[in-house]
Design a protein around this motif. Structure first.
Motif, PDB file in Angstrom:
ATOM      1  N   PRO A 116      -9.917  10.539  -0.736  1.00 49.84           N
ATOM      2  CA  PRO A 116     -10.033   9.257  -1.027  1.00 49.84           C
ATOM      3  C   PRO A 116     -11.798   8.968  -0.616  1.00 49.84           C
ATOM      4  O   PRO A 116     -12.173   9.559   0.276  1.00 49.84           O
ATOM      5  CB  PRO A 116      -9.337   8.531  -0.068  1.00 49.84           C
ATOM      6  CG  PRO A 116      -8.925   9.257   0.855  1.00 49.84           C
ATOM      7  CD  PRO A 116      -8.968  10.825   0.309  1.00 49.84           C
ATOM      8  N   SER A 136     -11.199   2.944  -2.127  1.00 49.94           N
ATOM      9  CA  SER A 136     -11.373   1.538  -2.320  1.00 49.94           C
ATOM     10  C   SER A 136     -13.133   1.190  -2.249  1.00 49.94           C
ATOM     11  O   SER A 136     -13.871   2.111  -1.820  1.00 49.94           O
ATOM     12  CB  SER A 136     -10.979   0.808  -0.976  1.00 49.94           C
ATOM     13  OG  SER A 136     -11.284   1.060   0.002  1.00 49.94           O
ATOM     14  N   LEU A 171       0.718  -1.107   0.189  1.00 52.51           N
ATOM     15  CA  LEU A 171       0.115   0.085   0.170  1.00 52.51           C
ATOM     16  C   LEU A 171       0.939   1.382  -0.134  1.00 52.51           C
ATOM     17  O   LEU A 171       0.466   2.296  -0.650  1.00 52.51           O
ATOM     18  CB  LEU A 171      -0.857  -0.198   1.363  1.00 52.51           C
ATOM     19  CG  LEU A 171      -2.195  -0.948   1.269  1.00 52.51           C
ATOM     20  CD1 LEU A 171      -2.915  -0.738   2.483  1.00 52.51           C
ATOM     21  CD2 LEU A 171      -3.251  -0.601   0.003  1.00 52.51           C
ATOM     22  N   ASN A 172       1.941   1.226   0.792  1.00 55.95           N
ATOM     23  CA  ASN A 172       2.856   2.503   0.693  1.00 55.95           C
ATOM     24  C   ASN A 172       3.147   2.782  -0.413  1.00 55.95           C
ATOM     25  O   ASN A 172       3.434   3.900  -0.774  1.00 55.95           O
ATOM     26  CB  ASN A 172       4.100   2.212   1.726  1.00 55.95           C
ATOM     27  CG  ASN A 172       3.693   2.354   3.095  1.00 55.95           C
ATOM     28  OD1 ASN A 172       2.662   2.972   3.338  1.00 55.95           O
ATOM     29  ND2 ASN A 172       4.402   1.904   4.312  1.00 55.95           N
ATOM     30  N   THR A 213      -0.716   8.661  -5.256  1.00 55.04           N
ATOM     31  CA  THR A 213      -1.908   9.360  -5.121  1.00 55.04           C
ATOM     32  C   THR A 213      -1.967  10.737  -5.952  1.00 55.04           C
ATOM     33  O   THR A 213      -2.846  11.091  -6.391  1.00 55.04           O
ATOM     34  CB  THR A 213      -2.288   9.509  -3.837  1.00 55.04           C
ATOM     35  OG1 THR A 213      -2.126   8.232  -3.168  1.00 55.04           O
ATOM     36  CG2 THR A 213      -3.521   9.950  -3.454  1.00 55.04           C
ATOM     37  N   GLU A 219       0.463   4.279  -2.397  1.00 58.51           N
ATOM     38  CA  GLU A 219       0.253   5.580  -1.989  1.00 58.51           C
ATOM     39  C   GLU A 219       0.930   6.647  -2.660  1.00 58.51           C
ATOM     40  O   GLU A 219       0.467   7.881  -2.866  1.00 58.51           O
ATOM     41  CB  GLU A 219       0.105   5.602  -0.439  1.00 58.51           C
ATOM     42  CG  GLU A 219      -1.214   4.989   0.120  1.00 58.51           C
ATOM     43  CD  GLU A 219      -1.116   4.708   1.509  1.00 58.51           C
ATOM     44  OE1 GLU A 219      -0.085   4.898   1.905  1.00 58.51           O
ATOM     45  OE2 GLU A 219      -2.459   4.311   2.043  1.00 58.51           O
ATOM     46  N   SER A 267      -6.302   5.317   4.245  1.00 55.82           N
ATOM     47  CA  SER A 267      -5.404   5.384   3.389  1.00 55.82           C
ATOM     48  C   SER A 267      -5.627   6.469   2.284  1.00 55.82           C
ATOM     49  O   SER A 267      -6.655   7.218   2.626  1.00 55.82           O
ATOM     50  CB  SER A 267      -5.510   3.967   2.335  1.00 55.82           C
ATOM     51  OG  SER A 267      -4.635   4.344   1.251  1.00 55.82           O
ATOM     52  N   THR A 268      -4.720   7.117   1.537  1.00 55.39           N
ATOM     53  CA  THR A 268      -4.803   8.167   0.486  1.00 55.39           C
ATOM     54  C   THR A 268      -5.571   7.505  -0.605  1.00 55.39           C
ATOM     55  O   THR A 268      -5.998   8.171  -1.658  1.00 55.39           O
ATOM     56  CB  THR A 268      -3.747   8.981   0.369  1.00 55.39           C
ATOM     57  OG1 THR A 268      -2.653   7.864  -0.328  1.00 55.39           O
ATOM     58  CG2 THR A 268      -2.922   9.447   1.375  1.00 55.39           C
ATOM     59  N   LEU A 269      -5.589   6.220  -0.735  1.00 52.61           N
ATOM     60  CA  LEU A 269      -6.376   5.601  -1.769  1.00 52.61           C
ATOM     61  C   LEU A 269      -7.779   5.246  -1.575  1.00 52.61           C
ATOM     62  O   LEU A 269      -8.275   5.129  -0.385  1.00 52.61           O
ATOM     63  CB  LEU A 269      -5.722   4.164  -2.088  1.00 52.61           C
ATOM     64  CG  LEU A 269      -3.925   4.197  -2.301  1.00 52.61           C
ATOM     65  CD1 LEU A 269      -3.379   2.758  -2.038  1.00 52.61           C
ATOM     66  CD2 LEU A 269      -3.616   4.838  -3.652  1.00 52.61           C
TER      67      LEU A 269
END
Lengths: 325, 325
Positions: free
Chosen positions: B310, B153, B128-129, B135, B132, B149-151
């Motif tokens: 996000p 989903s 994930l890091n 982003t 991200e 997270s900055t993502l």
């Protein structure tokens, strides 16, 4: 994003020169053109690939036209295409058209507009004539029997496969033969109908329109197929079912209705899907993954100038004998 | 192809002005910018889309990262994505990665390089890091449980779905429960393992490592699953099988080996594939098509500036009671 000015500075040339390189202007010295291209490479941490594509004239992307993604017939083909694309460092632009003519034209225009380097057409509604008009813009590879065209093709001949399957049934004593088709007028469907009529006539059998069932698809269509079969007064003794998932659905429904396969009804499926192996269904291997990977290779070779003119490649099918005939 | 000079002539401006527009240079009057953009529209019969994308800053293309195309789990998701993409006039750039990290990075770099406007990640190997960090370059939507997270989903929570399925089996009297997993360490697999342990502990049952089978996939994997089951001395009385095609293969192999379902072994499949309906398999509907279409919608809205930051969206699953429990 590196802009044209930064590229000019990095290359030690004027902005106008960068413009000329970007636009493939003929009056640029080779050394300056190289300097600009190298500057763009160097600044790649922030380059806009659309600019790079303008320079290189290629996108490393192949378009794939198909009516539907979520169907074993097409997903096997895509698997073959995707496998080779990965190896050749190409991306796939996947265009699900639902057989909509406008969508098919849109993708052809992507080829003309240089958004893709080549096009693979798994199945189509558009006429061959319309499609041939796009030949000058890049390689187009169809997955159907094709001769005397400016388009390339890779295919398994469905006339011959139907002919072979009917002969096989005939020799096993099944002379009353029906079949399924998904689309009425697709190029593959027309060849299958022709093969059905020709082959039965040649063998002294009786082709019958009421033994053709249209529009059934997928394992879920099998129950409809069984219902249609059960309602007929004069039933065929064997069916060619164009899709192993549909054949599997029919087999399951047949068992539920107390029919014995092959004693009451023999079946041959198509496409050699895993479910045909699991349920021991006799099938025609239509080599869909190989058709996909060969279609990619033909487009790729044409993009790279290894072929002049259209390529036509026929793969041979094989009949896999199992327990339903 | 219309080159920069033709565009300049059509717009009544200098080539340098066209360059400035192409490169988003701030010192261009609004009227000249519009004239250039209109000239490009007018010359569209031969425009190079890479130039247009430079101007517009968008490509009308969404990237889709997935390990494998030819698998019901992913082809259902793609179906959902493709359906909405067609409606929104977007193309799909399909990237089959085989869980290869370099391939995943390549697609992320396509986002950075503006070859795609956004990215949907159906399944991944990358951390994930690492993801991200991309982003800032455009919307990225994952199809897995994600918080803080900055993502973005969209997902169905596989912890809850496992928990619910285990409770359902427990209440029906099945207390010895095993399950299958395809990947050992995927985010969804880790959540399923945790739910298995937690839920059985809470119920006073016994989670057992030897009742977990890895790496089986598709209808063809069913025979291996049956073999594994038959060879065990202490057998579970029920199995959660993560994929209806695998469950179907197991069911067929179980019948062939004289096992009765659910008397000898109860099963719950996943994903509500058509084959589960045909074979009357109890299943968890994981709403894969909807996950795909929602993932597209989230990316699309972010591209069009309708969301800042996000978006996280959880869909609820449902258990479909049929005949295998």
């Amino acid at each position: 994003m590196a802009n044209i000015k930064q590229i000019a500075e990095a290359a030690g040339v004027s902005v106008a020169t960068v413009s000329r390189v970007l636009n493939h202007h003929p009056y640029v010295s080779e050394s300056k053109r190289r300097a600009v291209e190298e500057a763009i490479e160097r600044l790649q941490y922030s380059r806009n690939m659309n600019a790079v594509h303008l320079i290189k004239g290629i996108t490393q992307t192949i378009g794939v036209v198909l009516p539907q993604i979520n169907h074993p017939y097409f997903s096997q083909m895509i698997e073959g295409i995707a496998h080779r694309a990965l190896e050749c460092n190409y991306q796939l632009m996947l265009c699900q058209t639902n057989y909509n003519l406008d969508e098919e034209l849109k993708v052809l225009n992507m080829l003309r507009n240089k958004q893709i380097d080549g096009l693979i057409v798994c199945s189509r509604s558009i006429s061959l004539n319309q499609m041939e008009a796009y030949t000058p813009y890049g390689p187009i590879v169809l997955c159907e029997t094709l001769h005397n065209s400016t388009l390339s093709s890779v295919y398994l001949d469905h006339y011959t496969s139907f002919q072979k399957a009917i002969h096989y049934l005939w020799d096993k004593g099944y002379h009353d033969i029906g079949f399924t088709l998904y689309r009425h007028n697709s190029s593959n469907s027309l060849r299958r109908k022709q093969a059905y009529t020709d082959t039965l006539h040649a063998l002294g059998g009786q082709p019958r329109k009421e033994w053709i069932l249209m529009n059934q698809i997928g394992i879920g269509g099998g129950a409809n197929l069984a219902k249609w079969f059960l309602q007929m007064n004069e039933k065929p003794s064997a069916l060619l079912i164009t899709g192993d998932d549909l054949a599997a659905g029919f087999l399951i429904a047949a068992h539920q209705n107390g029919l014995r396969v092959p004693e009451d009804i023999a079946i041959i499926g198509f496409d050699n899907q895993p479910i045909a192996d699991v349920l021991n269904i006799t099938t025609i291997d239509t080599r869909l993954q190989e058709i996909g990977s060969r279609a990619f290779d033909i487009a790729y070779q044409q993009i790279n100038g290894e072929h002049e003119g259209p390529v036509t490649e026929e793969l041979s099918f094989r009949l896999i004998e199992r327990g339903t005939v």
